[in-house]
Design an enzyme around this catalytic site. Structure first.
Site, short mmCIF file in Angstrom:
data_model
loop_
_atom_site.label_atom_id
_atom_site.label_comp_id
_atom_site.label_asym_id
_atom_site.label_seq_id
_atom_site.Cartn_x
_atom_site.Cartn_y
_atom_site.Cartn_z
N TYR A 33 0.82 -1.20 0.00
CA TYR A 33 0.00 0.00 0.00
C TYR A 33 0.86 1.26 0.00
O TYR A 33 2.08 1.20 0.18
CB TYR A 33 -0.97 0.01 1.19
CG TYR A 33 -0.34 0.31 2.53
CD1 TYR A 33 0.46 -0.62 3.17
CD2 TYR A 33 -0.54 1.54 3.14
CE1 TYR A 33 1.04 -0.34 4.40
CE2 TYR A 33 0.03 1.83 4.38
CZ TYR A 33 0.81 0.88 5.00
OH TYR A 33 1.39 1.16 6.21
N ARG A 52 8.03 4.15 -4.57
CA ARG A 52 8.08 3.17 -3.46
C ARG A 52 7.07 2.05 -3.69
O ARG A 52 7.33 0.89 -3.36
CB ARG A 52 7.84 3.88 -2.13
CG ARG A 52 8.09 2.97 -0.93
CD ARG A 52 8.08 3.71 0.38
NE ARG A 52 6.80 4.34 0.65
CZ ARG A 52 6.56 5.19 1.64
NH1 ARG A 52 7.54 5.53 2.47
NH2 ARG A 52 5.37 5.72 1.82
N ARG A 100 -7.66 -20.62 -1.32
CA ARG A 100 -6.63 -20.41 -0.30
C ARG A 100 -5.50 -21.43 -0.38
O ARG A 100 -5.73 -22.64 -0.24
CB ARG A 100 -7.25 -20.45 1.09
CG ARG A 100 -6.28 -20.00 2.17
CD ARG A 100 -6.93 -19.92 3.54
NE ARG A 100 -6.01 -19.33 4.51
CZ ARG A 100 -4.99 -20.00 5.06
NH1 ARG A 100 -4.79 -21.25 4.74
NH2 ARG A 100 -4.19 -19.39 5.91
N HIS A 102 -1.04 -21.01 0.51
CA HIS A 102 0.02 -20.02 0.79
C HIS A 102 0.79 -19.67 -0.49
O HIS A 102 1.03 -18.51 -0.79
CB HIS A 102 0.99 -20.53 1.85
CG HIS A 102 0.41 -20.56 3.22
ND1 HIS A 102 -0.59 -21.42 3.59
CD2 HIS A 102 0.69 -19.83 4.32
CE1 HIS A 102 -0.91 -21.22 4.85
NE2 HIS A 102 -0.15 -20.25 5.32
N LYS A 147 6.42 -1.79 2.03
CA LYS A 147 5.22 -1.21 2.64
C LYS A 147 4.07 -2.21 2.44
O LYS A 147 3.23 -2.06 1.56
CB LYS A 147 4.91 0.18 2.05
CG LYS A 147 4.04 1.02 2.98
CD LYS A 147 4.09 2.49 2.59
CE LYS A 147 3.04 3.33 3.28
NZ LYS A 147 3.17 3.50 4.72
N GLU A 179 12.17 2.78 14.18
CA GLU A 179 11.29 3.85 13.69
C GLU A 179 10.03 3.86 14.53
O GLU A 179 9.93 3.13 15.52
CB GLU A 179 10.97 3.64 12.21
CG GLU A 179 10.26 2.34 11.92
CD GLU A 179 9.94 2.12 10.44
OE1 GLU A 179 9.81 3.09 9.68
OE2 GLU A 179 9.79 0.93 10.06
N LEU A 203 10.97 1.48 7.20
CA LEU A 203 10.37 1.91 5.94
C LEU A 203 11.13 3.16 5.49
O LEU A 203 11.31 4.09 6.28
CB LEU A 203 8.89 2.26 6.17
CG LEU A 203 8.18 2.65 4.87
CD1 LEU A 203 7.86 1.41 4.06
CD2 LEU A 203 6.91 3.42 5.15
#
Ligand code: PLP
Length: 279
Positions: A33, A52, A100, A102, A147, A179, A203
């Site tokens: 995101y 990014r 589903r 992995h 991110k 951070e 990040l």
């Protein structure tokens, strides 16, 4: 129009937007995101955010469905449709919908979501007084540079922050400050601005880069290295950087007063410089 959503190329009211329960973002947190805010109606540092987004996509071998130019068009269109004085644009790309498992197949089409909501900047009185933070053990995974929507450790940290009625969690990994849960952390030691280096532990904040550039252009020495939790308490100044917090002084950590308990001169200088860059 109220809050705007965009799903896989189509705009719609947020209340009508839906994705499948088999989306891998929902089932595994398999996605990335970005958050971009506007100043005077214009998205700030959109190129850096989109760069990014590309880096995060590449790190997860996620197909980036739009070019940066296409993304910029969608973002501008979302801001135009929402028509807020200031907007917060949230972009999310997940690997897509699949039964589903992995492991994933390269055939899955990514789900692309964008929302545009009104952005309420922090109250000026909060900026002027500075905020309180608490340290929390950094239990995140080893690729915090991506991110990712996998934010469970940040969620738990922010809930602790809420319960403690402070502003932010400063994350500490093996005694070193990495951070914040939603921000980068900088300290001032003897006139030098020090912040954790880019790498898997943090990040690479868009605001962080702008502020480091600002510090250099103001002739302030900078060092990208980790500081210890003990050094944090002893710092002359501590501040946060981030899209939503901008440059924000931290005046108390774990109940201990930082400096003289007020936003320090370098923090104030960088906050003012930042304001003039975004304006
Ligand atoms: N670090 C973390 C963990 C964040 O979630 C954020 C912002 O959301 C930041 C740093 C600051 O990044 P930026 O300046 O790009 O908003």
């Amino acid at each position: 129009m109220p809050n705007v959503a965009f799903i896989n190329g189509a705009f719609m009211p947020l209340a009508e937007a839906k994705v499948s329960i088999e989306d891998r973002g929902f089932q595994f947190g398999d996605g990335i995101y970005e958050v971009i805010r506007t100043y005077k109606g214009r998205p700030f540092a959109i190129e850096a955010h989109l760069a990014r987004l590309d880096r995060s996509a590449l790190a997860l071998s996620l197909t980036q469905p739009y070019s940066r130019a296409e993304w910029a068009d969608h973002v501008m269109e979302g801001i135009r449709r929402a028509a807020y004085p200031e907007a917060k644009v949230y972009i999310q790309i997940t690997r897509g919908v699949a039964p589903r498992d992995h492991a994933y197949s390269d055939e899955v089409t990514p789900t692309v979501v964008m929302t545009v909501r009104e952005f309420h900047p922090l109250d000026r009185s909060v900026q002027a007084a500075g905020v309180e933070a608490m340290t929390i053990e950094d239990i995140r995974w080893g690729r915090c540079d991506i991110k990712s929507v996998n934010l469970l450790a940040n969620v738990l940290a922010r809930q602790q922050v809420k319960q403690a009625q402070v502003f932010e969690a400063i994350l500490v990994n093996a005694g070193l400050v990495t951070e914040g849960a939603i921000s980068n952390v900088m300290v001032v030691q003897g006139g030098t601005v020090v912040t954790a280096p880019e790498g898997p532990r943090i990040l690479p904040g868009v605001t962080r880069a702008v502020v480091l550039d600002l510090a250099l252009s103001e002739g302030l020495p900078i060092q990208e290295r980790f500081v210890s939790q003990a050094d944090l308490y002893e710092a002359d100044e501590v501040f946060l950087t981030g899209t939503t917090v901008e440059v924000l002084a931290v005046v108390r950590i774990d109940g201990k007063v930082i400096g003289d308990g007020r936003p320090g001169p370098i923090t104030q200088r960088l906050a003012a410089g930042f304001t003039s860059r975004v304006g």
